[in-house]
Design an enzyme around this catalytic site. Structure first.
Site, mmCIF file in Angstrom:
data_model
loop_
_atom_site.group_PDB
_atom_site.id
_atom_site.type_symbol
_atom_site.label_atom_id
_atom_site.label_comp_id
_atom_site.label_asym_id
_atom_site.label_seq_id
_atom_site.Cartn_x
_atom_site.Cartn_y
_atom_site.Cartn_z
ATOM 1 N N CYS A 2 -5.950 6.762 3.083
ATOM 2 C CA CYS A 2 -6.279 6.332 4.433
ATOM 3 C C CYS A 2 -5.830 4.880 4.580
ATOM 4 O O CYS A 2 -5.989 4.085 3.664
ATOM 5 C CB CYS A 2 -7.758 6.399 4.774
ATOM 6 S SG CYS A 2 -8.440 8.053 4.721
ATOM 7 N N ARG A 27 -0.301 6.062 3.085
ATOM 8 C CA ARG A 27 -1.647 6.211 2.523
ATOM 9 C C ARG A 27 -2.372 7.458 3.045
ATOM 10 O O ARG A 27 -3.490 7.752 2.630
ATOM 11 C CB ARG A 27 -2.493 4.978 2.879
ATOM 12 C CG ARG A 27 -1.921 3.693 2.368
ATOM 13 C CD ARG A 27 -2.764 2.526 2.816
ATOM 14 N NE ARG A 27 -4.071 2.545 2.201
ATOM 15 C CZ ARG A 27 -4.342 1.999 1.019
ATOM 16 N NH1 ARG A 27 -3.409 1.387 0.357
ATOM 17 N NH2 ARG A 27 -5.552 2.055 0.526
ATOM 18 N N TRP A 74 -6.242 10.512 5.425
ATOM 19 C CA TRP A 74 -6.001 11.538 4.398
ATOM 20 C C TRP A 74 -7.345 12.206 4.187
ATOM 21 O O TRP A 74 -8.272 11.595 3.667
ATOM 22 C CB TRP A 74 -5.488 10.880 3.117
ATOM 23 C CG TRP A 74 -5.066 11.858 2.061
ATOM 24 C CD1 TRP A 74 -3.828 12.409 1.894
ATOM 25 C CD2 TRP A 74 -5.878 12.390 1.003
ATOM 26 N NE1 TRP A 74 -3.820 13.252 0.807
ATOM 27 C CE2 TRP A 74 -5.066 13.268 0.245
ATOM 28 C CE3 TRP A 74 -7.206 12.231 0.631
ATOM 29 C CZ2 TRP A 74 -5.533 13.956 -0.862
ATOM 30 C CZ3 TRP A 74 -7.680 12.933 -0.484
ATOM 31 C CH2 TRP A 74 -6.844 13.776 -1.217
ATOM 32 N N ASN A 100 -11.889 3.436 4.935
ATOM 33 C CA ASN A 100 -11.091 4.003 3.845
ATOM 34 C C ASN A 100 -12.008 4.053 2.626
ATOM 35 O O ASN A 100 -12.530 3.022 2.220
ATOM 36 C CB ASN A 100 -9.878 3.102 3.597
ATOM 37 C CG ASN A 100 -9.199 3.350 2.256
ATOM 38 O OD1 ASN A 100 -8.692 2.429 1.640
ATOM 39 N ND2 ASN A 100 -9.185 4.577 1.806
ATOM 40 N N GLY A 101 -12.211 5.265 2.085
ATOM 41 C CA GLY A 101 -13.079 5.392 0.917
ATOM 42 C C GLY A 101 -13.960 6.615 1.058
ATOM 43 O O GLY A 101 -13.682 7.492 1.886
ATOM 44 N N GLU A 486 8.569 14.020 -15.493
ATOM 45 C CA GLU A 486 8.763 13.242 -14.265
ATOM 46 C C GLU A 486 9.745 13.949 -13.320
ATOM 47 O O GLU A 486 9.540 13.979 -12.107
ATOM 48 C CB GLU A 486 9.233 11.825 -14.628
ATOM 49 C CG GLU A 486 9.533 10.900 -13.472
ATOM 50 C CD GLU A 486 8.359 10.633 -12.520
ATOM 51 O OE1 GLU A 486 7.231 11.037 -12.815
ATOM 52 O OE2 GLU A 486 8.610 10.050 -11.453
ATOM 53 N N LYS A 490 8.746 15.145 -9.571
ATOM 54 C CA LYS A 490 9.482 14.717 -8.371
ATOM 55 C C LYS A 490 9.836 15.923 -7.525
ATOM 56 O O LYS A 490 9.676 15.924 -6.313
ATOM 57 C CB LYS A 490 10.781 13.975 -8.734
ATOM 58 C CG LYS A 490 10.673 12.574 -9.261
ATOM 59 C CD LYS A 490 10.204 11.543 -8.269
ATOM 60 C CE LYS A 490 8.723 11.495 -8.160
ATOM 61 N NZ LYS A 490 7.937 10.635 -8.975
ATOM 62 N N GLU A 493 6.680 17.621 -5.906
ATOM 63 C CA GLU A 493 6.034 16.773 -4.900
ATOM 64 C C GLU A 493 6.721 16.858 -3.539
ATOM 65 O O GLU A 493 6.066 16.937 -2.523
ATOM 66 C CB GLU A 493 6.150 15.291 -5.304
ATOM 67 C CG GLU A 493 5.153 14.792 -6.286
ATOM 68 C CD GLU A 493 5.322 13.303 -6.561
ATOM 69 O OE1 GLU A 493 4.334 12.588 -6.486
ATOM 70 O OE2 GLU A 493 6.462 12.854 -6.858
ATOM 71 N N HIS A 509 7.116 28.827 -26.927
ATOM 72 C CA HIS A 509 5.705 29.234 -26.997
ATOM 73 C C HIS A 509 5.166 29.612 -25.617
ATOM 74 O O HIS A 509 3.964 29.527 -25.384
ATOM 75 C CB HIS A 509 4.869 28.102 -27.608
ATOM 76 C CG HIS A 509 5.310 27.742 -28.995
ATOM 77 N ND1 HIS A 509 5.161 28.584 -30.059
ATOM 78 C CD2 HIS A 509 5.956 26.649 -29.468
ATOM 79 C CE1 HIS A 509 5.666 28.021 -31.153
ATOM 80 N NE2 HIS A 509 6.166 26.845 -30.816
ATOM 81 N N LYS A 608 0.114 8.075 -1.194
ATOM 82 C CA LYS A 608 0.691 7.189 -2.195
ATOM 83 C C LYS A 608 -0.373 6.455 -2.989
ATOM 84 O O LYS A 608 -0.210 6.192 -4.168
ATOM 85 C CB LYS A 608 1.601 6.181 -1.499
ATOM 86 C CG LYS A 608 2.279 5.277 -2.476
ATOM 87 C CD LYS A 608 3.709 5.074 -2.130
ATOM 88 C CE LYS A 608 4.470 4.457 -3.263
ATOM 89 N NZ LYS A 608 4.886 5.440 -4.275
HETATM 90 C C1 G6P Z 1 -0.274 9.311 -6.347
HETATM 91 C C2 G6P Z 1 1.155 9.035 -5.973
HETATM 92 C C3 G6P Z 1 2.028 9.039 -7.229
HETATM 93 C C4 G6P Z 1 1.490 8.050 -8.244
HETATM 94 C C5 G6P Z 1 0.023 8.297 -8.561
HETATM 95 C C6 G6P Z 1 -0.577 7.161 -9.359
HETATM 96 O O1 G6P Z 1 -0.401 10.611 -6.796
HETATM 97 O O2 G6P Z 1 1.617 9.996 -5.046
HETATM 98 O O3 G6P Z 1 3.351 8.694 -6.870
HETATM 99 O O4 G6P Z 1 2.240 8.139 -9.416
HETATM 100 O O5 G6P Z 1 -0.732 8.393 -7.357
HETATM 101 O O6 G6P Z 1 -0.574 6.016 -8.564
HETATM 102 P P1 G6P Z 1 -0.509 4.529 -9.069
HETATM 103 O O7 G6P Z 1 -0.428 3.723 -7.822
HETATM 104 O O8 G6P Z 1 -1.778 4.291 -9.829
HETATM 105 O O9 G6P Z 1 0.678 4.383 -9.935
#
Ligand code: G6P
Length: 613
Positions: A2, A27, A74, A100-101, A486, A490, A493, A509, A608
């Site tokens: 948020c 956010r 969010w 926010n929270g 990773e 990606k 996501e 396995h 994010k």
């Molecule tokens: C969210 C974001 C990711 C990020 C993760 C950890 O899931 O979408 O891109 O890697 O949070 O966030 P941070 O800000 O702690 O790296």
């Protein structure tokens, strides 16, 4: 998660707030809303959808209010809808709040209020908070700021809030605990936001509210008080160094693509002033005072989430390889709740792009409470994680706006590589020659990353062929195993294709059962100590008709004979290969997502900055 924005001054507040919300959309982006004064009445406008839907919704209304608050959501409590969107009114509609929270004890408070006759328009915890404040104010017949303070002292949870008051239109009240809140200081005007990006266009003087502080803000002054005891606090004014262009797309179609292409620069910026291969010097002033703790640590625990956790896995290999210190890499969300064994002298490294991830923060607090030294590797200057750590090293990647993390990951690897090498040097676990070689190699990384951008067209062609696949498997070994994780993250996501990352040898396995002619398998198969083993794994996939896309070192002669597609990246030391090999995987997921018509920068359901647990 948020985003919140507020303004009080003499400009058209709604324009500033809407623009600010657009900057904070990373956010959360399922609904948005704004409070303004319209003909002297406090009014809320709210809309499910993106900020642009809200903008459309209010475009016919002439909003000349010089005070406004806004929110991009969010969803946590209650699905995305117009009514659950913030701001929320108190029962008498004289107060409006953005939040926010999460208010954890909202259900009990709601029950009490409902028994007293309060009627709620939404399912949110936030609406309960503003009714609670209203209730306290009525019962105690006290000023609003006192009611806010009393309410905040009774709630459990995290918040950054801003409140507008019909009875006091020339003041807003803000407060924070756990969730971030920045106040920008202008000439007879103040700006409030979850981070500095909505503010930098107007002023570079900011105050980061501390946990458990509230601010009473009029056009002419800001008074900061402790929520606990009402004591006045001296604001600590900081100068922002962020440039406006750093948060704009700069000609790219998406922030993610821009950020992928910034990586040569951001890795360089991260090393600048710190790494000098010529003199063999690594200067990490941010952890100067805890250098000895690191050097003498019996073990290191790394806590992080998401992509940052993947960076932690690479760091594990780096620390063990160079510094010979055992490392455990933990999901912060698991670590915080499983009564981990932490000893005095343990060093905990928290990795976070945003510096606001709730689970990572909580894991750090836990480790600190048990006597560990907590170091932060963080991108956002002044963020909560940066402030909670004993010391830390900033990644200096610049603002990352695309929800899928790219340049933050490579900058994290750069910082962690420097810390590992410096620690190794002090422990005497690396020879001088090897240490110098590693520094020289590290300095070459930006140029090698830049070389990877030349692969863009080839990767677009491959993306076209695989964009309709329903599953992907990513395999790698050693330092390249976290790269496989990773790469898969990606892709899932942003393109919503199911993808799994696995250590290549573990394939037999389980995942091998999935392999048939429909299954693309991405191998990270660069020339390293497990190269021959990975070649065997490629053969195993080919024997089952899987379609192999292999990321290989430039000039590899063997793998092109067996893989369906090869993507050649510049060679480097295996410890730094993740910095290079991840780039084509970022591009692959980007192009596939664009071709599938997905919203690359704002993928569904994600945010994010995950400020809730
Ligand atoms: C969210 C974001 C990711 C990020 C993760 C950890 O899931 O979408 O891109 O890697 O949070 O966030 P941070 O800000 O702690 O790296």
């Amino acid at each position: 998660m948020c985003g919140i924005v507020g303004y009080i001054g003499s400009r058209k507040a709604s324009d500033i707030v809407i623009k600010g919300l657009q900057r904070l959309e990373y956010r959360g982006y399922d609904s948005a809303g704004i409070s303004v004064f319209l003909e002297d009445k406090l009014k809320n406008f709210k809309k499910q959808g993106k900020v642009k839907d809200l903008q459309e919704h209010i475009k016919q209304i002439s909003l000349d209010s010089t005070v406004a608050i806004g929110h991009t959501r969010w969803a946590t409590h209650g699905p995305p809808s117009d009514s659950n969107a913030h701001p929320h009114f108190s029962g008498n509609q004289r107060l409006s709040i953005i939040h926010n929270g999460i208010i954890e004890n909202y259900a009990a408070i709601k029950k009490d209020l409902a028994e007293k006759g309060h009627i709620f328009q939404s399912e949110t915890d936030t609406e309960v908070l503003i009714h609670f404040i209203e209730d306290i104010q009525e019962n105690l017949a006290c000023p609003l700021e006192e009611a806010v303070r009393q309410a905040l002292n009774q709630i459990i949870g995290a918040y950054a809030i801003v409140i507008m008051d019909q009875d006091n239109p020339d003041r807003v009240i803000a407060a924070r605990k756990g969730s971030p809140l920045v106040v920008g200081i202008g000439e007879s005007e103040y700006f409030l936001a979850s981070d500095a990006t909505p503010i930098i266009e107007y002023t570079n003087e900011v105050v980061y509210l501390n946990d458990m502080e509230m601010a009473l803000i009029t056009r002419e002054q800001m008074i900061i008080k402790k929520i606990e005891n009402n004591e006045t606090q001296e604001p600590y004014i900081q100068k922002l160094e962020m440039e406006l262009e750093a948060i704009e797309k700069g000609g790219f179609d998406h922030f993610m693509l821009k950020e992928i292409y910034e990586q040569n620069r951001s890795i360089y910026d991260c090393m600048r002033g710190r790494l000098d291969a010529l003199s063999g010097k690594l200067t990490l002033g941010g952890i100067r005072n805890y250098q000895d703790n690191l050097v003498n640590a019996e073990r290191i625990i790394i806590v992080a989430c998401g992509t940052s956790w993947h960076a932690g896995l690479v760091a594990e290999y780096m620390f063990e390889e160079f510094a010979r210190i055992p490392v455990e890499v933990e999901y912060a969300s698991e670590f915080r709740y499983r009564n981990p064994v932490i000893k005095e002298g343990d060093v905990v490294i928290a990795i976070s792009q945003s510096g606001e991830t709730a689970d990572t923060l909580a894991a750090m607090e836990l480790a600190k409470s048990k006597g560990a030294i907590v170091l932060g590797v963080c991108n956002v200057v002044g963020s909560s994680i940066a402030r909670v750590s004993h010391e830390g090293v900033y990644t200096h990647a610049g603002p990352e706006i695309g929800v899928a993390s790219t340049k933050a990951f490579t900058a994290q690897l750069t910082v962690l590589g420097m810390i590992a090498l410096k620690t190794a040097k002090h422990r005497g676990t690396i020879s001088d020659v090897r240490y110098r070689e590693m520094l020289v190699e590290m300095e070459q990384i930006p140029a090698k990353v830049k070389k990877c951008f030349e692969l863009n067209e080839q990767i677009e062609t491959i993306s076209e062929l695989f964009k309709d696949s329903r599953n992907f498997l990513y395999l790698g070994r050693g330092f390249n195993f976290p790269v496989a994780l990773e790469g898969a993250l990606k892709l899932k996501e942003i393109s919503y294709i199911h993808a799994e990352g696995y250590p290549a040898a573990e394939m037999k396995h389980g995942p091998i059962a999935l392999i048939d002619e429909e299954m693309p398998v991405v191998f990270i198969a660069t020339r390293d100590s497990s190269y021959d083993k990975v070649v065997s794994n490629i053969q195993e996939v080919k024997a089952r008709k899987g379609r192999v896309i292999a990321v290989v070192s430039k000039g590899d002669a063997l793998i092109p004979k067996m893989a369906d597609f090869v993507i050649e990246v510049p060679d480097t030391n295996e410890a730094f290969m993740p910095l290079v090999a991840v780039v084509p995987l970022q591009l692959l997921s980007y192009h596939i997502a664009v071709m599938r018509g997905c919203n690359v920068d704002q993928p569904r359901n994600l945010a994010k900055s995950v400020t809730v647990e």
